[in-house]
Scaffold this motif. Structure first.
Motif, PDB file in Angstrom:
ATOM      1  N   LEU A   1       0.845  -1.199   0.000  1.00  0.00           N
ATOM      2  CA  LEU A   1       0.000   0.000   0.000  1.00  0.00           C
ATOM      3  C   LEU A   1       0.882   1.252   0.000  1.00  0.00           C
ATOM      4  N   ARG A   2       1.925   1.237   0.836  1.00  0.00           N
ATOM      5  CA  ARG A   2       2.850   2.383   0.880  1.00  0.00           C
ATOM      6  C   ARG A   2       3.600   2.546  -0.438  1.00  0.00           C
ATOM      7  N   VAL A   3       4.046   1.442  -1.002  1.00  0.00           N
ATOM      8  CA  VAL A   3       4.790   1.480  -2.258  1.00  0.00           C
ATOM      9  C   VAL A   3       3.900   2.010  -3.387  1.00  0.00           C
ATOM     10  N   ALA A   4       2.656   1.553  -3.453  1.00  0.00           N
ATOM     11  CA  ALA A   4       1.742   2.014  -4.495  1.00  0.00           C
ATOM     12  C   ALA A   4       1.502   3.521  -4.370  1.00  0.00           C
ATOM     13  N   GLU A   5       1.339   4.001  -3.163  1.00  0.00           N
ATOM     14  CA  GLU A   5       1.162   5.446  -2.950  1.00  0.00           C
ATOM     15  C   GLU A   5       2.419   6.201  -3.363  1.00  0.00           C
ATOM     16  N   LYS A   6       3.591   5.654  -3.065  1.00  0.00           N
ATOM     17  CA  LYS A   6       4.851   6.280  -3.469  1.00  0.00           C
ATOM     18  C   LYS A   6       4.945   6.357  -4.992  1.00  0.00           C
ATOM     19  N   TYR A   7       4.603   5.288  -5.682  1.00  0.00           N
ATOM     20  CA  TYR A   7       4.631   5.289  -7.146  1.00  0.00           C
ATOM     21  C   TYR A   7       3.659   6.327  -7.705  1.00  0.00           C
ATOM     22  N   ARG A   8       2.491   6.448  -7.103  1.00  0.00           N
ATOM     23  CA  ARG A   8       1.498   7.440  -7.563  1.00  0.00           C
ATOM     24  C   ARG A   8       2.050   8.849  -7.416  1.00  0.00           C
ATOM     25  N   ARG A   9       2.635   9.147  -6.245  1.00  0.00           N
ATOM     26  CA  ARG A   9       3.220  10.483  -6.017  1.00  0.00           C
ATOM     27  C   ARG A   9       4.351  10.768  -7.004  1.00  0.00           C
ATOM     28  N   GLU A  10       5.226   9.769  -7.203  1.00  0.00           N
ATOM     29  CA  GLU A  10       6.349   9.939  -8.124  1.00  0.00           C
ATOM     30  C   GLU A  10       5.857  10.142  -9.552  1.00  0.00           C
ATOM     31  N   GLY A  11       4.809   9.445  -9.937  1.00  0.00           N
ATOM     32  CA  GLY A  11       4.237   9.617 -11.269  1.00  0.00           C
ATOM     33  C   GLY A  11       3.708  11.017 -11.482  1.00  0.00           C
ATOM     34  N   LYS A  12       3.034  11.547 -10.475  1.00  0.00           N
ATOM     35  CA  LYS A  12       2.524  12.913 -10.574  1.00  0.00           C
ATOM     36  C   LYS A  12       3.671  13.917 -10.670  1.00  0.00           C
ATOM     37  N   GLU A  13       4.734  13.694  -9.905  1.00  0.00           N
ATOM     38  CA  GLU A  13       5.893  14.587  -9.959  1.00  0.00           C
ATOM     39  C   GLU A  13       6.587  14.512 -11.311  1.00  0.00           C
ATOM     40  N   CYS A  14       6.720  13.320 -11.859  1.00  0.00           N
ATOM     41  CA  CYS A  14       7.319  13.169 -13.194  1.00  0.00           C
ATOM     42  C   CYS A  14       6.503  13.949 -14.224  1.00  0.00           C
ATOM     43  N   ALA A  15       5.190  13.842 -14.143  1.00  0.00           N
ATOM     44  CA  ALA A  15       4.327  14.549 -15.095  1.00  0.00           C
ATOM     45  C   ALA A  15       4.510  16.060 -14.966  1.00  0.00           C
TER      46      ALA A  15
ATOM     47  N   GLN B   1     -13.699  -1.808  -1.667  1.00  0.00           N
ATOM     48  CA  GLN B   1     -14.472  -1.135  -2.716  1.00  0.00           C
ATOM     49  C   GLN B   1     -13.832   0.203  -3.071  1.00  0.00           C
ATOM     50  N   ASN B   2     -13.487   0.994  -2.058  1.00  0.00           N
ATOM     51  CA  ASN B   2     -12.859   2.296  -2.303  1.00  0.00           C
ATOM     52  C   ASN B   2     -11.526   2.154  -3.032  1.00  0.00           C
ATOM     53  N   LEU B   3     -10.744   1.181  -2.636  1.00  0.00           N
ATOM     54  CA  LEU B   3      -9.438   0.962  -3.260  1.00  0.00           C
ATOM     55  C   LEU B   3      -9.601   0.610  -4.731  1.00  0.00           C
ATOM     56  N   SER B   4     -10.585  -0.197  -5.051  1.00  0.00           N
ATOM     57  CA  SER B   4     -10.781  -0.593  -6.448  1.00  0.00           C
ATOM     58  C   SER B   4     -11.359   0.535  -7.292  1.00  0.00           C
ATOM     59  N   LEU B   5     -12.067   1.463  -6.671  1.00  0.00           N
ATOM     60  CA  LEU B   5     -12.683   2.573  -7.430  1.00  0.00           C
ATOM     61  C   LEU B   5     -11.717   3.718  -7.679  1.00  0.00           C
ATOM     62  N   VAL B   6     -10.970   4.098  -6.664  1.00  0.00           N
ATOM     63  CA  VAL B   6     -10.147   5.308  -6.780  1.00  0.00           C
ATOM     64  C   VAL B   6      -8.656   5.021  -6.736  1.00  0.00           C
ATOM     65  N   GLY B   7      -8.272   3.824  -6.484  1.00  0.00           N
ATOM     66  CA  GLY B   7      -6.829   3.523  -6.403  1.00  0.00           C
ATOM     67  C   GLY B   7      -6.312   3.798  -5.025  1.00  0.00           C
ATOM     68  N   LEU B   8      -5.787   4.984  -4.776  1.00  0.00           N
ATOM     69  CA  LEU B   8      -5.186   5.335  -3.495  1.00  0.00           C
ATOM     70  C   LEU B   8      -5.609   6.726  -3.119  1.00  0.00           C
ATOM     71  N   PRO B   9      -5.523   7.160  -1.918  1.00  0.00           N
ATOM     72  CA  PRO B   9      -5.203   6.384  -0.729  1.00  0.00           C
ATOM     73  C   PRO B   9      -6.416   5.652  -0.198  1.00  0.00           C
ATOM     74  N   CYS B  10      -6.140   4.714   0.665  1.00  0.00           N
ATOM     75  CA  CYS B  10      -7.181   3.907   1.289  1.00  0.00           C
ATOM     76  C   CYS B  10      -7.068   4.099   2.806  1.00  0.00           C
ATOM     77  N   SER B  11      -8.083   4.601   3.417  1.00  0.00           N
ATOM     78  CA  SER B  11      -8.044   4.821   4.855  1.00  0.00           C
ATOM     79  C   SER B  11      -8.074   3.486   5.582  1.00  0.00           C
ATOM     80  N   MET B  12      -7.073   3.273   6.429  1.00  0.00           N
ATOM     81  CA  MET B  12      -7.000   2.022   7.183  1.00  0.00           C
ATOM     82  C   MET B  12      -6.982   2.349   8.667  1.00  0.00           C
ATOM     83  N   SER B  13      -7.927   1.791   9.377  1.00  0.00           N
ATOM     84  CA  SER B  13      -7.970   2.048  10.818  1.00  0.00           C
ATOM     85  C   SER B  13      -7.166   1.048  11.586  1.00  0.00           C
TER      86      SER B  13
END
Length: 124
Positions: free
Chosen positions: A59-73, A112-124
């Motif tokens: 989950l952390r790695v996927a969020e990191k990749y998403r942030r890095e992708g946005k920065e690359c763009a 359900q939220n993770l599959s719809l929006v990708g990240l982030p996913c609130s985990m309690s």
């Protein structure tokens, strides 16, 4: 045409103003042409998944990749953005649902939220 500072090539003033916010990067590894979609997809899948690693790690790695992708763009590195965002999407949509802890850690609403929006996913 306006001469470029420091004796560089001349350029059109209008085109330099419209592209001032994006600085494209050179292709990596000495390539002289942009990578194909197949080449970028192959790069995105390199060392992406080890089923023995912790679910929350991915989950952390996927969020990191998403942030890095946005920065690359933002930097104009569209190839890097493609690779990083493809990694994030592949982890979230294809790999994480197969992880042994997917159903134990996430409740139905979180899955359900993770599959719809990708990240982030609130985990309690």
């Amino acid at each position: 045409m306006n001469p470029a500072p420091h004796g560089g090539p001349a350029r059109h003033a209008s085109s330099s103003a419209s592209l001032a916010h994006v600085t494209p990067t050179r292709p990596p590894h000495g390539r002289t042409r942009p990578a194909s979609i197949a080449e970028l997809a192959k790069e995105a899948m390199e060392d992406l998944w080890d089923e023995n690693k912790d679910f929350k790690h991915y989950l952390r790695v996927a969020e990191k990749y998403r942030r890095e992708g946005k920065e690359c763009a933002k930097r104009g590195d569209l190839e890097g953005a493609f690779v990083q965002l493809a990694r994030a999407a592949t982890l979230v949509l294809e790999k994480l649902p197969l992880h042994r802890d997917y159903y134990g850690i996430l409740n139905e609403n979180q899955r359900q939220n993770l599959s719809l929006v990708g990240l982030p996913c609130s985990m309690s």
